[in-house]
Design a protein around this motif. Sequence first.
Motif, short mmCIF file in Angstrom:
data_model
loop_
_atom_site.label_atom_id
_atom_site.label_comp_id
_atom_site.label_asym_id
_atom_site.label_seq_id
_atom_site.Cartn_x
_atom_site.Cartn_y
_atom_site.Cartn_z
N ALA A 148 5.72 -2.94 -2.55
CA ALA A 148 5.57 -1.69 -1.80
C ALA A 148 6.54 -0.69 -2.41
N PRO A 149 6.16 0.58 -2.50
CA PRO A 149 7.07 1.59 -3.04
C PRO A 149 8.41 1.58 -2.29
N GLY A 150 9.51 1.60 -3.06
CA GLY A 150 10.84 1.59 -2.46
C GLY A 150 11.40 0.21 -2.21
N SER A 151 10.60 -0.83 -2.46
CA SER A 151 11.04 -2.20 -2.23
C SER A 151 11.90 -2.69 -3.40
N VAL A 171 6.22 7.14 -14.58
CA VAL A 171 5.13 6.21 -14.30
C VAL A 171 4.62 6.44 -12.88
N SER A 172 3.55 5.75 -12.52
CA SER A 172 3.04 5.79 -11.15
C SER A 172 3.20 4.40 -10.54
N PHE A 173 3.80 4.34 -9.35
CA PHE A 173 3.98 3.06 -8.67
C PHE A 173 2.91 2.89 -7.60
N ILE A 174 2.33 1.71 -7.56
CA ILE A 174 1.27 1.41 -6.60
C ILE A 174 1.64 0.16 -5.82
N GLY A 175 1.58 0.22 -4.51
CA GLY A 175 1.86 -0.95 -3.68
C GLY A 175 0.67 -1.91 -3.71
N VAL A 176 0.95 -3.16 -4.10
CA VAL A 176 -0.13 -4.16 -4.22
C VAL A 176 0.11 -5.39 -3.37
#
Length: 347
Positions: A148-151, A171-176
């Motif tokens: 999760a973003p910020g984790s 870059v782009s961060f995506i929560g998966v």
Amino acid sequence: MNPRKRRFLAAAGCLFATLIGGNAVAQNAAQGLEKQKVSIAVGGKNLFYYLPLTIAEQLGYFKEEGLQVEISDFAGGSKALQAMIGGSADVVSGAFEHTIDMQAKNQFITAFVLQGRAPQIVFGVSNKTMPNYKSITDLKGKKIGVTAPGSSTNIVANFVLAKGGLKPSDVSFIGVGTAAGALSALRSGQIDAISNLDPVITMMQHDKEIRIIADTRTLKDTQELFGGPMPAATLYAPEAFIKKNPRTTQALTNAMVKALKWLQKAGPSDIVKVVPESYQLGDKALYLEAFSHVREALSPDGMIPEAGPATALKTLQAFEPQLAGKKIDLARTYTNEFVKHANASTK
């Protein structure tokens, strides 16, 4: 009365006495607690990162301490932190770094028992979308999957990028998430790289789906990446909660230390008997292989290493401009006092 019936009744009587005695112990323990019902938020309970929490829950160690613990699972550590800040959780099972980040925002939270002495987080590049990867700079403009973003997975990814000369904004961060969602995102090509944990990382390795760039599952690799001991999963709570509920905090710590000590002695067969089958992602053998990769990372006693908080702060300062010039009182980010008491009374 025949001898067989007498033996049966005697055995039944002993079992009943044991059950009653166990309940009495839990009731006596509960009487001294400021708060018996405690809610714990966690981001990815199926992960080995939080295995001690699952063991404490499954083996009844919280109940032995007189606690009624309710565990809420979120997609990542940042979501669990938000639950605590918002008042829907008392305690978080989460990464130590959040204690530093929150203090920078004038919110004091304190870690009081360590679950992992290495982050266990692995940063890997997709062999599907980036077969010709050569260096970190190749990731500019790419999509990176994190729990999760910020984790904590985002934090480690940021640090790896910074060492390679990239900023988080490059870059782009995506929560998966931490399970099937992470596997699906990588396999479908939705992400070009991933920062995640076992057991999903071992599954990706097994199928040769990723090229590992940074690995923090062992103490040696963790030391090399961060330049010092890096505390990982902890139980943390607002400083005010701990001051108001010291006996409750001690009870939580006692349960976690029991779980850590059980894990030091447990064999593979013990693990799969205790851990919910749904955590094993449909492959028990692969799950145990993944466990062998991270076993060393589990804390043996719950103690946060004295040099650990400084390593965490230095790591965050490498890519978080809001920490520049901020005075962080590391002594308020953690305490080992509850763990010391727990180890003195737990064999």
